[in-house]
Structures are given as structure tokens and as C-alpha cells.
Design a protein around this motif. Structure first.
Motif, mmCIF file in Angstrom:
data_model
loop_
_atom_site.group_PDB
_atom_site.id
_atom_site.type_symbol
_atom_site.label_atom_id
_atom_site.label_comp_id
_atom_site.label_asym_id
_atom_site.label_seq_id
_atom_site.Cartn_x
_atom_site.Cartn_y
_atom_site.Cartn_z
ATOM 1 N N SER A 39 33.219 143.272 -92.005
ATOM 2 C CA SER A 39 32.624 142.268 -91.115
ATOM 3 C C SER A 39 33.039 142.604 -89.677
ATOM 4 O O SER A 39 32.744 143.712 -89.213
ATOM 5 N N ASP A 40 33.746 141.699 -88.992
ATOM 6 C CA ASP A 40 33.985 141.928 -87.562
ATOM 7 C C ASP A 40 35.409 142.351 -87.213
ATOM 8 O O ASP A 40 35.825 142.237 -86.070
ATOM 9 N N GLY A 41 36.158 142.866 -88.197
ATOM 10 C CA GLY A 41 37.440 143.490 -87.889
ATOM 11 C C GLY A 41 37.216 144.927 -87.449
ATOM 12 O O GLY A 41 36.114 145.458 -87.594
ATOM 13 N N ASP A 98 36.646 138.987 -95.434
ATOM 14 C CA ASP A 98 35.554 139.307 -94.516
ATOM 15 C C ASP A 98 34.476 138.229 -94.547
ATOM 16 O O ASP A 98 34.292 137.543 -95.553
ATOM 17 N N HIS A 99 33.749 138.117 -93.433
ATOM 18 C CA HIS A 99 32.681 137.124 -93.333
ATOM 19 C C HIS A 99 31.557 137.452 -94.325
ATOM 20 O O HIS A 99 30.961 138.540 -94.261
ATOM 21 N N ASP A 100 31.265 136.515 -95.221
ATOM 22 C CA ASP A 100 30.069 136.550 -96.073
ATOM 23 C C ASP A 100 29.922 137.819 -96.912
ATOM 24 O O ASP A 100 28.804 138.195 -97.269
ATOM 25 N N SER A 113 19.832 136.725 -92.384
ATOM 26 C CA SER A 113 19.571 135.914 -91.190
ATOM 27 C C SER A 113 20.451 136.362 -90.014
ATOM 28 O O SER A 113 20.017 136.386 -88.857
ATOM 29 N N ARG A 114 21.691 136.755 -90.312
ATOM 30 C CA ARG A 114 22.596 137.249 -89.258
ATOM 31 C C ARG A 114 22.027 138.499 -88.582
ATOM 32 O O ARG A 114 22.153 138.677 -87.371
ATOM 33 N N LEU A 115 21.414 139.367 -89.398
ATOM 34 C CA LEU A 115 20.837 140.602 -88.863
ATOM 35 C C LEU A 115 19.674 140.276 -87.917
ATOM 36 O O LEU A 115 19.612 140.782 -86.794
ATOM 37 N N HIS A 116 18.764 139.395 -88.374
ATOM 38 C CA HIS A 116 17.626 139.022 -87.535
ATOM 39 C C HIS A 116 18.085 138.312 -86.267
ATOM 40 O O HIS A 116 17.555 138.526 -85.190
ATOM 41 N N ARG A 117 19.067 137.489 -86.428
ATOM 42 C CA ARG A 117 19.597 136.729 -85.289
ATOM 43 C C ARG A 117 20.219 137.654 -84.245
ATOM 44 O O ARG A 117 20.008 137.491 -83.038
ATOM 45 N N ALA A 118 20.967 138.659 -84.712
ATOM 46 C CA ALA A 118 21.597 139.587 -83.769
ATOM 47 C C ALA A 118 20.526 140.396 -83.033
ATOM 48 O O ALA A 118 20.629 140.625 -81.821
ATOM 49 N N VAL A 145 26.781 141.600 -89.900
ATOM 50 C CA VAL A 145 26.641 141.710 -88.451
ATOM 51 C C VAL A 145 26.900 140.357 -87.782
ATOM 52 O O VAL A 145 26.402 139.325 -88.235
ATOM 53 N N GLY A 146 27.678 140.384 -86.717
ATOM 54 C CA GLY A 146 27.986 139.152 -85.996
ATOM 55 C C GLY A 146 28.014 139.378 -84.497
ATOM 56 O O GLY A 146 27.852 140.514 -84.016
ATOM 57 N N ARG A 147 28.222 138.292 -83.780
ATOM 58 C CA ARG A 147 28.323 138.398 -82.331
ATOM 59 C C ARG A 147 29.384 139.406 -81.881
ATOM 60 O O ARG A 147 29.217 140.060 -80.835
ATOM 61 N N PRO A 148 30.504 139.575 -82.625
ATOM 62 C CA PRO A 148 31.493 140.567 -82.169
ATOM 63 C C PRO A 148 30.925 141.980 -82.035
ATOM 64 O O PRO A 148 31.373 142.741 -81.168
ATOM 65 N N HIS A 149 29.934 142.328 -82.878
ATOM 66 C CA HIS A 149 29.347 143.665 -82.762
ATOM 67 C C HIS A 149 28.475 143.770 -81.507
ATOM 68 O O HIS A 149 28.432 144.809 -80.857
ATOM 69 N N ALA A 180 32.992 138.726 -73.405
ATOM 70 C CA ALA A 180 31.611 138.599 -73.893
ATOM 71 C C ALA A 180 31.383 137.210 -74.484
ATOM 72 O O ALA A 180 30.346 136.577 -74.251
ATOM 73 N N PHE A 181 32.368 136.710 -75.255
ATOM 74 C CA PHE A 181 32.244 135.378 -75.867
ATOM 75 C C PHE A 181 32.315 134.273 -74.818
ATOM 76 O O PHE A 181 31.753 133.197 -75.019
ATOM 77 N N ASP A 182 32.983 134.549 -73.710
ATOM 78 C CA ASP A 182 33.072 133.539 -72.654
ATOM 79 C C ASP A 182 31.814 133.501 -71.794
ATOM 80 O O ASP A 182 31.657 132.593 -70.983
ATOM 81 N N TYR A 235 43.582 138.023 -88.728
ATOM 82 C CA TYR A 235 43.642 139.358 -88.108
ATOM 83 C C TYR A 235 42.262 140.005 -88.054
ATOM 84 O O TYR A 235 41.524 139.984 -89.037
ATOM 85 N N HIS A 236 41.907 140.559 -86.883
ATOM 86 C CA HIS A 236 40.627 141.265 -86.701
ATOM 87 C C HIS A 236 40.873 142.675 -86.146
ATOM 88 O O HIS A 236 40.003 143.226 -85.465
ATOM 89 N N GLY A 237 42.047 143.272 -86.392
ATOM 90 C CA GLY A 237 42.347 144.574 -85.805
ATOM 91 C C GLY A 237 42.414 144.454 -84.290
ATOM 92 O O GLY A 237 42.990 143.503 -83.755
HETATM 93 P P1 AMP Z 1 29.239 134.818 -85.387
HETATM 94 O O1 AMP Z 1 29.783 134.503 -86.750
HETATM 95 O O2 AMP Z 1 28.390 136.030 -85.400
HETATM 96 O O3 AMP Z 1 28.564 133.635 -84.748
HETATM 97 O O4 AMP Z 1 30.483 135.180 -84.458
HETATM 98 C C1 AMP Z 1 31.665 134.406 -84.562
HETATM 99 C C2 AMP Z 1 32.842 135.336 -84.838
HETATM 100 O O5 AMP Z 1 33.218 135.924 -83.619
HETATM 101 C C3 AMP Z 1 34.074 134.600 -85.344
HETATM 102 O O6 AMP Z 1 34.196 134.780 -86.727
HETATM 103 C C4 AMP Z 1 35.220 135.280 -84.653
HETATM 104 O O7 AMP Z 1 35.812 136.222 -85.507
HETATM 105 C C5 AMP Z 1 34.618 136.035 -83.500
HETATM 106 N N1 AMP Z 1 35.019 135.457 -82.213
HETATM 107 C C6 AMP Z 1 34.802 134.216 -81.755
HETATM 108 N N2 AMP Z 1 35.300 134.053 -80.505
HETATM 109 C C7 AMP Z 1 35.868 135.239 -80.172
HETATM 110 C C8 AMP Z 1 36.557 135.730 -79.013
HETATM 111 N N3 AMP Z 1 36.731 134.949 -77.932
HETATM 112 N N4 AMP Z 1 36.994 136.995 -79.032
HETATM 113 C C9 AMP Z 1 36.795 137.777 -80.087
HETATM 114 N N5 AMP Z 1 36.138 137.383 -81.211
HETATM 115 C C10 AMP Z 1 35.686 136.129 -81.253
#
Ligand code: AMP
Ligand code: FE
Ligand code: FE
Ligand code: ZN
Length: 282
Positions: free
Chosen positions: A14-16, A39-41, A99-104, A132-136, A153-155, A249-251
Motif C-alpha cells: 500500500s503506501d509504505g 496494508d490498506h485494503d 475505486s481508489r485507482l479511478h479516483r487517483a 493506490v492512494g494519495r501518498p503515491h 502535499a497533504f497540506d 509505520y510507513h517507512g
Molecule cells: P487515501 O487513503 O488515499 O485517501 O490517503 C490517506 C493515507 O495517506 C493515509 O492512510 C495515510 O497513510 C496517508 N497520509 C495522510 N496524511 C499524511 C501526511 N500528512 N503525510 C504522509 N502521509 C499521510
């Protein structure tokens, strides 16, 4: 003997930023006795993590973190030791991951109106089969020089209130608790009060999740203030829920360090007793 147990980590599934086996190896190096991969989902990291746990002599608790929603609010539900082949659970996860893929992709389309970024830039930041998530997307923005790191990026671009934000499908949190129990898993609500990430649900939702079979609350987590932690301890006590603590932990993707919060051995025993899938390496 001091037993150190960390029940919430992410890998490149996932996003580690560490591969599943690397997460386990680093957990062993950090002096942990037990680590859960959540990991997420997705449970796609379980096989590699299990092999690494046996090799390193550390105990692995196979798990997952399910993206859910309750009344429009994002809820993360940890599932430990469920049957990873359970058809109903897999079907729901497939909906979310698709849905995560389409959303990204949609978020990248919106970003591309104002910035130089393409879907290929995001793909370059993900392993095949990753949730796939916002972290990618954040990693792509960093690689392109638009922001210094994921947090920036998240801010800005990726914030929930941003004009580039797009939601994805997620099961209702109460329904997800039932799905996890039906798959033999042990459901624990992740970071229930992490208001730094956005809106959080009220105690009433946690009560409804408890009625549906919730086993515990992840009380000890870096995103909780002291007063939130105290409130959650009271709530867990009054609802008869287990109390866990974990690093999330996300590395290199987040500042959390393996073992920065831990879970008591007797709580792990209760989780292992309730789960259908075996703990690895003991
Ligand atoms: P999503 O699930 O795609 O909406 O993205 C949310 C994920 O992004 C969460 O599971 C966190 O692991 C990660 N996340 C949220 N805020 C931050 C941040 N400020 N910095 C790094 N990762 C974040
Ligand atoms: Fe994450
Ligand atoms: Fe989470
Ligand atoms: Zn997490």
C-alpha cells in the motif's frame, strides 16, 4: 521478559516505502518481538512478510487496514488474522481498490489542469498491484519538484478540502466490522480520534461498531493527544474493548518509528485466540 509488540505497519503493497519483507526485517532490527503487517485494503504482502518473519525469528500477525466510512467520515478498521480468501471480504476490497485507482487518476486529471503531472508519474511511484492512494500522488508531486515531501502535499494539493480531492468507494464501518468477523478476523478501530487527519466519528458510532463485533480500539497512536488518549481509554473500558498501541509505520513516507507505541502481550493473546488465521512464527 519484556515483549515488544507493534500491531500496525504499511509496506509497498500500500503506501509504505519498504517491501513487506523489509518491514519485518526492520521490525526485528528495531528490537520488536511481534509485528503486524496492515496494508490498506490488501493482504498481498502476507506471504513475503511470513517468510521474512520465519527467517528473522520474529512473530508476524497478518493483518490489513480497511478504508471505511461512517456518515461521510473516514474510518480505518484494522483486521487481524482473517481468512484472506473470504469471498465476501475480497469482493468488498476489490470495489475499494478499483475505486481508489479511478479516483487517483481523476485527481491527477484535475491536478494536470494547473500543474505538470501525468498518470505515468504516479505509476512510477507504485509497485504493480499496490493499493493506490494519495501518498503515491504525493510521491509523484515530490519527484516533480512541486512539493518538498508527502506532508506538504497533504497540506496543500491533496488535502480532503482541496479542489483536487476526489473521494473513493468505502464500505460502511459497521458493515465492515461484520464482514471482518464473518471472515474470522479480529476488528480493531485504527486511530479512532486522529482529528489531525480530518473529521473523526463520535462515540455513538464506536458504540454501534462495538454492537456489531468490534474487538478493540487503537488507543496509543502518535495522532492522539493526551486527552484523546485518556478519553479513548475510558471508552474502551466502558465498552469492554481491547486497547492496542502501534506505530502506523510507513517507512520513509511518515515520521513514525517502529515500536514507538506498543501493545500489551495479554491483548495480543486475546486477538490471537479470536482470529481464524494463525499467527506466524511461534
Ligand atoms: P487515501 O487513503 O488515499 O485517501 O490517503 C490517506 C493515507 O495517506 C493515509 O492512510 C495515510 O497513510 C496517508 N497520509 C495522510 N496524511 C499524511 C501526511 N500528512 N503525510 C504522509 N502521509 C499521510
Ligand atoms: Fe497509509
Ligand atoms: Fe490509518
Ligand atoms: Zn495505517
Amino acid at each position: 521478559m519484556l515483549v515488544r509488540i507493534d500491531l500496525h505497519t504499511h509496506s509497498t503493497v500500500s503506501d509504505g516505502t519498504d517491501a513487506p519483507g523489509e518491514v519485518v526485517a526492520r521490525a526485528a532490527e528495531a528490537g520488536l518481538d511481534v509485528v503486524a503487517l496492515t496494508d490498506h485494503d490488501s493482504t498481498a504482502g502476507w506471504t513475503e512478510a511470513s517468510a521474512a518473519a520465519l527467517e528473522r525469528g520474529i512473530v508476524l500477525v497478518p493483518g490489513m487496514e480497511i478504508s471505511c466510512r461512517a456518515g461521510g467520515v473516514s474510518v480505518h478498521l484494522l483486521s487481524y488474522l482473517h481468512d484472506p480468501t473470504d469471498a465476501a471480504l475480497l469482493a468488498e476490497l476489490e470495489l475499494t481498490r478499483d475505486s481508489r485507482l479511478h479516483r487517483a487518476r481523476r485527481m491527477v486529471e484535475l491536478l494536470a489542469r494547473d500543474l505538470r503531472i501525468t498518470w505515468a508519474d504516479v505509476e512510477a511511484q507504485t509497485e504493480p498491484g499496490t493499493t493506490v492512494g494519495r501518498p503515491h500522488v504525493a510521491d509523484a508531486l515530490v519527484a516533480l519538484g512541486h512539493v518538498p515531501d508527502r506532508s506538504a502535499a497533504f497540506d496543500s494539493y491533496l488535502a480532503t478540502g482541496s479542489r483536487y480531492y476526489v473521494p473513493h468507494h468505502a464500505p460502511d464501518a459497521v458493515a465492515a466490522v461484520r464482514l471482518v468477523r464473518a471472515a474470522g478476523g479480529v476488528p480493531v478501530m485504527a486511530h479512532p480520534a486522529a482529528s489531525v487527519r480530518g473529521a473523526v466519528v463520535g462515540d455513538e458510532t464506536i458504540r454501534r461498531m462495538t454492537d456489531a463485533g468490534l474487538a478493540g480500539l487503537e488507543v496509543h497512536h502518535r495522532d492522539h493527544t493526551r486527552s484523546q488518549t485518556e478519553h479513548l481509554l475510558d471508552l474502551a473500558h466502558s465498552l469492554g474493548l481491547l486497547v492496542t498501541g502501534s506505530s502506523d509505520y510507513h517507512g520513509a513516507g511518515k515520521p513514525s518509528l517502529l515500536g514507538e507505541h506498543t501493545t500489551a502481550p495479554e491483548v495480543l493473546e486475546r486477538i490471537a485466540d479470536q482470529g481464524r488465521w494463525p499467527v506466524v512464527g511461534r
